[in-house]
Design a protein around this motif. Sequence first.
Motif, PDB file in Angstrom:
ATOM      1  N   ASP A 274       0.699  -1.251   0.491  1.00  0.00           N
ATOM      2  CA  ASP A 274       0.002   0.277  -0.165  1.00  0.00           C
ATOM      3  C   ASP A 274       0.648   1.614   0.293  1.00  0.00           C
ATOM      4  O   ASP A 274       0.240   2.467  -0.369  1.00  0.00           O
ATOM      5  CB  ASP A 274      -1.236   0.562   1.554  1.00  0.00           C
ATOM      6  CG  ASP A 274      -2.096  -1.410   1.272  1.00  0.00           C
ATOM      7  OD1 ASP A 274      -2.060  -1.338   0.258  1.00  0.00           O
ATOM      8  OD2 ASP A 274      -3.024  -1.550   2.381  1.00  0.00           O
ATOM      9  N   SER A 275       2.051   1.195   0.686  1.00  0.00           N
ATOM     10  CA  SER A 275       2.818   2.227   1.023  1.00  0.00           C
ATOM     11  C   SER A 275       3.635   2.949   0.219  1.00  0.00           C
ATOM     12  O   SER A 275       3.459   4.428  -0.362  1.00  0.00           O
ATOM     13  CB  SER A 275       3.461   2.490   1.897  1.00  0.00           C
ATOM     14  OG  SER A 275       2.868   2.239   3.256  1.00  0.00           O
ATOM     15  N   PHE A 276       3.959   1.561  -0.722  1.00  0.00           N
ATOM     16  CA  PHE A 276       4.968   1.940  -1.545  1.00  0.00           C
ATOM     17  C   PHE A 276       4.931   1.755  -3.057  1.00  0.00           C
ATOM     18  O   PHE A 276       5.814   1.719  -4.085  1.00  0.00           O
ATOM     19  CB  PHE A 276       6.421   1.332  -1.079  1.00  0.00           C
ATOM     20  CG  PHE A 276       7.059   1.745  -0.117  1.00  0.00           C
ATOM     21  CD1 PHE A 276       7.065   2.749  -0.098  1.00  0.00           C
ATOM     22  CD2 PHE A 276       7.270   0.470   1.400  1.00  0.00           C
ATOM     23  CE1 PHE A 276       7.649   3.356   1.615  1.00  0.00           C
ATOM     24  CE2 PHE A 276       7.820   0.742   1.938  1.00  0.00           C
ATOM     25  CZ  PHE A 276       8.006   1.802   2.256  1.00  0.00           C
ATOM     26  N   VAL A 277       3.797   0.470  -3.109  1.00  0.00           N
ATOM     27  CA  VAL A 277       3.648   0.602  -4.907  1.00  0.00           C
ATOM     28  C   VAL A 277       2.163   1.135  -4.921  1.00  0.00           C
ATOM     29  O   VAL A 277       2.186   1.593  -5.909  1.00  0.00           O
ATOM     30  CB  VAL A 277       3.595  -1.351  -4.822  1.00  0.00           C
ATOM     31  CG1 VAL A 277       3.399  -1.646  -6.252  1.00  0.00           C
ATOM     32  CG2 VAL A 277       4.818  -1.695  -4.609  1.00  0.00           C
ATOM     33  N   ASN A 278       1.043   0.395  -4.661  1.00  0.00           N
ATOM     34  CA  ASN A 278      -0.085   1.080  -4.895  1.00  0.00           C
ATOM     35  C   ASN A 278      -0.385   2.665  -4.366  1.00  0.00           C
ATOM     36  O   ASN A 278      -1.005   2.939  -3.818  1.00  0.00           O
ATOM     37  CB  ASN A 278      -1.136   0.545  -3.932  1.00  0.00           C
ATOM     38  CG  ASN A 278      -1.190  -1.097  -4.456  1.00  0.00           C
ATOM     39  OD1 ASN A 278      -1.042  -1.250  -6.010  1.00  0.00           O
ATOM     40  ND2 ASN A 278      -2.177  -1.820  -3.930  1.00  0.00           N
ATOM     41  N   LEU A 279       0.677   3.208  -5.253  1.00  0.00           N
ATOM     42  CA  LEU A 279       0.012   4.935  -5.324  1.00  0.00           C
ATOM     43  C   LEU A 279      -1.290   6.128  -5.863  1.00  0.00           C
ATOM     44  O   LEU A 279      -1.033   6.120  -6.639  1.00  0.00           O
ATOM     45  CB  LEU A 279       1.782   5.469  -5.215  1.00  0.00           C
ATOM     46  CG  LEU A 279       2.833   5.117  -4.850  1.00  0.00           C
ATOM     47  CD1 LEU A 279       4.359   5.756  -5.492  1.00  0.00           C
ATOM     48  CD2 LEU A 279       2.929   4.869  -2.672  1.00  0.00           C
ATOM     49  N   GLY A 280      -2.199   5.814  -5.052  1.00  0.00           N
ATOM     50  CA  GLY A 280      -3.017   5.688  -5.404  1.00  0.00           C
ATOM     51  C   GLY A 280      -4.015   4.882  -6.359  1.00  0.00           C
ATOM     52  O   GLY A 280      -5.018   5.012  -6.369  1.00  0.00           O
ATOM     53  N   THR A 346      10.583  -2.780  -7.315  1.00  0.00           N
ATOM     54  CA  THR A 346      11.928  -3.977  -7.582  1.00  0.00           C
ATOM     55  C   THR A 346      12.588  -2.630  -6.266  1.00  0.00           C
ATOM     56  O   THR A 346      12.989  -2.809  -5.840  1.00  0.00           O
ATOM     57  CB  THR A 346      12.099  -4.181  -8.463  1.00  0.00           C
ATOM     58  OG1 THR A 346      11.429  -4.430  -9.033  1.00  0.00           O
ATOM     59  CG2 THR A 346      13.495  -3.535  -8.804  1.00  0.00           C
ATOM     60  N   THR A 347      11.876  -1.087  -6.534  1.00  0.00           N
ATOM     61  CA  THR A 347      13.105  -0.579  -6.138  1.00  0.00           C
ATOM     62  C   THR A 347      12.871  -0.202  -4.623  1.00  0.00           C
ATOM     63  O   THR A 347      13.703  -0.100  -3.179  1.00  0.00           O
ATOM     64  CB  THR A 347      12.439   1.685  -5.983  1.00  0.00           C
ATOM     65  OG1 THR A 347      11.087   1.808  -6.012  1.00  0.00           O
ATOM     66  CG2 THR A 347      13.044   1.223  -7.429  1.00  0.00           C
ATOM     67  N   ALA A 348      11.461  -0.204  -4.004  1.00  0.00           N
ATOM     68  CA  ALA A 348      10.930  -0.737  -2.435  1.00  0.00           C
ATOM     69  C   ALA A 348      11.809  -2.412  -2.336  1.00  0.00           C
ATOM     70  O   ALA A 348      12.372  -2.158  -0.702  1.00  0.00           O
ATOM     71  CB  ALA A 348       9.093  -0.751  -2.445  1.00  0.00           C
ATOM     72  N   PHE A 349      11.310  -3.309  -2.860  1.00  0.00           N
ATOM     73  CA  PHE A 349      11.845  -4.327  -2.000  1.00  0.00           C
ATOM     74  C   PHE A 349      13.361  -4.112  -2.256  1.00  0.00           C
ATOM     75  O   PHE A 349      13.856  -4.692  -0.962  1.00  0.00           O
ATOM     76  CB  PHE A 349      11.556  -5.385  -2.970  1.00  0.00           C
ATOM     77  CG  PHE A 349      11.954  -6.575  -2.260  1.00  0.00           C
ATOM     78  CD1 PHE A 349      11.283  -7.454  -1.579  1.00  0.00           C
ATOM     79  CD2 PHE A 349      13.334  -7.199  -2.545  1.00  0.00           C
ATOM     80  CE1 PHE A 349      11.564  -8.526  -1.439  1.00  0.00           C
ATOM     81  CE2 PHE A 349      13.713  -8.603  -1.938  1.00  0.00           C
ATOM     82  CZ  PHE A 349      13.297  -9.085  -1.685  1.00  0.00           C
ATOM     83  N   TRP A 350      14.019  -3.573  -2.640  1.00  0.00           N
ATOM     84  CA  TRP A 350      15.551  -3.563  -2.384  1.00  0.00           C
ATOM     85  C   TRP A 350      15.985  -2.813  -1.909  1.00  0.00           C
ATOM     86  O   TRP A 350      17.396  -3.304  -0.949  1.00  0.00           O
ATOM     87  CB  TRP A 350      16.530  -3.319  -3.779  1.00  0.00           C
ATOM     88  CG  TRP A 350      16.458  -5.309  -4.347  1.00  0.00           C
ATOM     89  CD1 TRP A 350      15.390  -4.987  -5.612  1.00  0.00           C
ATOM     90  CD2 TRP A 350      16.981  -6.276  -4.247  1.00  0.00           C
ATOM     91  NE1 TRP A 350      15.527  -6.545  -6.049  1.00  0.00           N
ATOM     92  CE2 TRP A 350      15.983  -7.660  -5.476  1.00  0.00           C
ATOM     93  CE3 TRP A 350      17.685  -6.530  -3.339  1.00  0.00           C
ATOM     94  CZ2 TRP A 350      16.715  -8.168  -5.086  1.00  0.00           C
ATOM     95  CZ3 TRP A 350      18.020  -8.218  -3.314  1.00  0.00           C
ATOM     96  CH2 TRP A 350      17.717  -9.210  -4.353  1.00  0.00           C
ATOM     97  N   SER A 351      15.355  -1.870  -1.524  1.00  0.00           N
ATOM     98  CA  SER A 351      15.516  -0.662  -0.234  1.00  0.00           C
ATOM     99  C   SER A 351      15.768  -1.289   0.915  1.00  0.00           C
ATOM    100  O   SER A 351      16.030  -0.767   1.763  1.00  0.00           O
ATOM    101  CB  SER A 351      14.337   1.111  -0.674  1.00  0.00           C
ATOM    102  OG  SER A 351      14.737   0.897  -2.173  1.00  0.00           O
ATOM    103  N   THR A 352      14.954  -2.533   1.143  1.00  0.00           N
ATOM    104  CA  THR A 352      14.396  -2.317   2.804  1.00  0.00           C
ATOM    105  C   THR A 352      15.267  -3.953   2.595  1.00  0.00           C
ATOM    106  O   THR A 352      15.818  -3.883   3.881  1.00  0.00           O
ATOM    107  CB  THR A 352      13.102  -2.744   2.243  1.00  0.00           C
ATOM    108  OG1 THR A 352      11.960  -1.952   2.009  1.00  0.00           O
ATOM    109  CG2 THR A 352      12.151  -3.573   3.862  1.00  0.00           C
ATOM    110  N   LYS A 353      15.531  -4.588   1.326  1.00  0.00           N
ATOM    111  CA  LYS A 353      16.395  -5.684   1.695  1.00  0.00           C
ATOM    112  C   LYS A 353      17.590  -5.468   1.865  1.00  0.00           C
ATOM    113  O   LYS A 353      18.693  -5.963   2.730  1.00  0.00           O
ATOM    114  CB  LYS A 353      16.235  -6.244   0.359  1.00  0.00           C
ATOM    115  CG  LYS A 353      17.543  -7.777   0.602  1.00  0.00           C
ATOM    116  CD  LYS A 353      16.513  -8.916   1.257  1.00  0.00           C
ATOM    117  CE  LYS A 353      17.232  -9.581   1.176  1.00  0.00           C
ATOM    118  NZ  LYS A 353      16.663 -10.954   1.922  1.00  0.00           N
ATOM    119  N   LEU A 354      18.343  -4.010   1.530  1.00  0.00           N
ATOM    120  CA  LEU A 354      19.247  -3.505   1.667  1.00  0.00           C
ATOM    121  C   LEU A 354      19.649  -2.473   2.816  1.00  0.00           C
ATOM    122  O   LEU A 354      20.933  -1.949   3.198  1.00  0.00           O
ATOM    123  CB  LEU A 354      19.945  -3.069   0.439  1.00  0.00           C
ATOM    124  CG  LEU A 354      19.926  -3.410  -0.822  1.00  0.00           C
ATOM    125  CD1 LEU A 354      20.857  -2.556  -2.136  1.00  0.00           C
ATOM    126  CD2 LEU A 354      21.148  -4.616  -0.231  1.00  0.00           C
ATOM    127  N   GLY A 355      18.009  -2.451   3.689  1.00  0.00           N
ATOM    128  CA  GLY A 355      18.411  -1.675   4.759  1.00  0.00           C
ATOM    129  C   GLY A 355      19.012  -0.270   5.268  1.00  0.00           C
ATOM    130  O   GLY A 355      18.603   0.634   6.160  1.00  0.00           O
TER     131      GLY A 355
END
Length: 417
Positions: A274-280, A346-355
């Motif tokens: 909801d917060s990083f993918v379904n924007l709108g 992709t951007t959200a997952f790897w931003s989270t995965k990499l800390g």
Amino acid sequence: MDSFVRFMEEKFVPIASKIGAQRHLVAIRDSFMVTMPLMILGALVVMFNNLPIPAYQNFMNGIFGEGVWQTFGGSVWNGTFAIISVILAFLLAYNLAHGYGKDGIAAGTVSLASFFALGGATGMSSTGLFVAIIVGIVSTELFVRLIGSDKLVVKMPDGVPPAVARSFAALFPAMIVVSLFGLVAAIFAAFGVPDIINSFYEVVQKPFMGMASTYPSALLIAFITPFLWFFGLHGANMIDPFLQTINAPAIEANALAVSAGEAAPYIVNKPFIDSFVNLGGTGATLGLVIAIYLVGRRNKAYNVVNNLSAAPGIFNINEPMLFGLPIVLNPIMFIPFILTPMVLITTAFWSTKLGIVPVATVMPPWVTPPVIGGFLATQSFSGAILAAVNLIISVLIYMPFVRIGVLQEIKREQAAG
């Protein structure tokens, strides 16, 4: 593209529509919709109790006493996530029985009793969620069939209150169903498995949750919902029964890990999407709204739909855009509508995965505007920044396709004139 759309309309949409209307999936979906406010509240009290700001913790301890003020959050937790499987066991049976035109309250009560007969006291929280779904479906299927048998109905004389008559009509079917689940529990215990629910959680549910939190599964989630929506099918509602069986335990596990000072284990969950993918809304269509304002002003029809879609889009409601522009069955918008969520996840997952960004541990209401939702879900300004970056990416992806759409509309108007 036109031939592909025709093929999908003829072959895929009828099958998908049947799946979306399947009574068991509908019952699961509707049951989770009822529990959603409880999950949001449960996640919020974890934030209230464990907000990682020393000044906040010291302030609350100074006013109410150390640990005393956290009793509120603990009590609310006990009334939400701590009993989520119990609530679902009842609601699923209730909704499924209604789908069969039978007594939902009786079916829900039998399902609840069956859940505890199977050992539900050890798995009332989200650890028992899968078992609660299985029990709700199986107990209701048995109950519906048994209650339809004249041989098992205790007929009451005329004049007996309807409530009393219904309870006696369900007497023997209820006894049989609950006894069967008790027998199953006894058989498992005889084979050395006294705790069915926690054993099931460790062997099946927990590994499934881990698998569902991988990058390939995240991409699949990002793809399938807009793909279904493109053909006019409510993608979110159709896959929600599957996602919620992962989502609720993942949120609870993340919240408990954070409260214990540990790393949150599950990246992919509802607040993350909801917060990083379904924007709108599905397809990140707030980016499309902004793109039309930037490069689509030459087309009057686009502007009218866009003005109507802008305010709902801020709160992640995009049906006006989906059916008004439209996006549904619009070949030009097919590519960005599918591509954008996959890029954002992709951007959200790897931003989270990499800390770079903390794991989403709090579940804001799904209507929370983008960027604000990113901050609330992660309790971090980096979450808000990631949401803002993803919003900009969505605008950039949609812009060239808006230009193409506007040019085609202009050519069509000129040809018609």
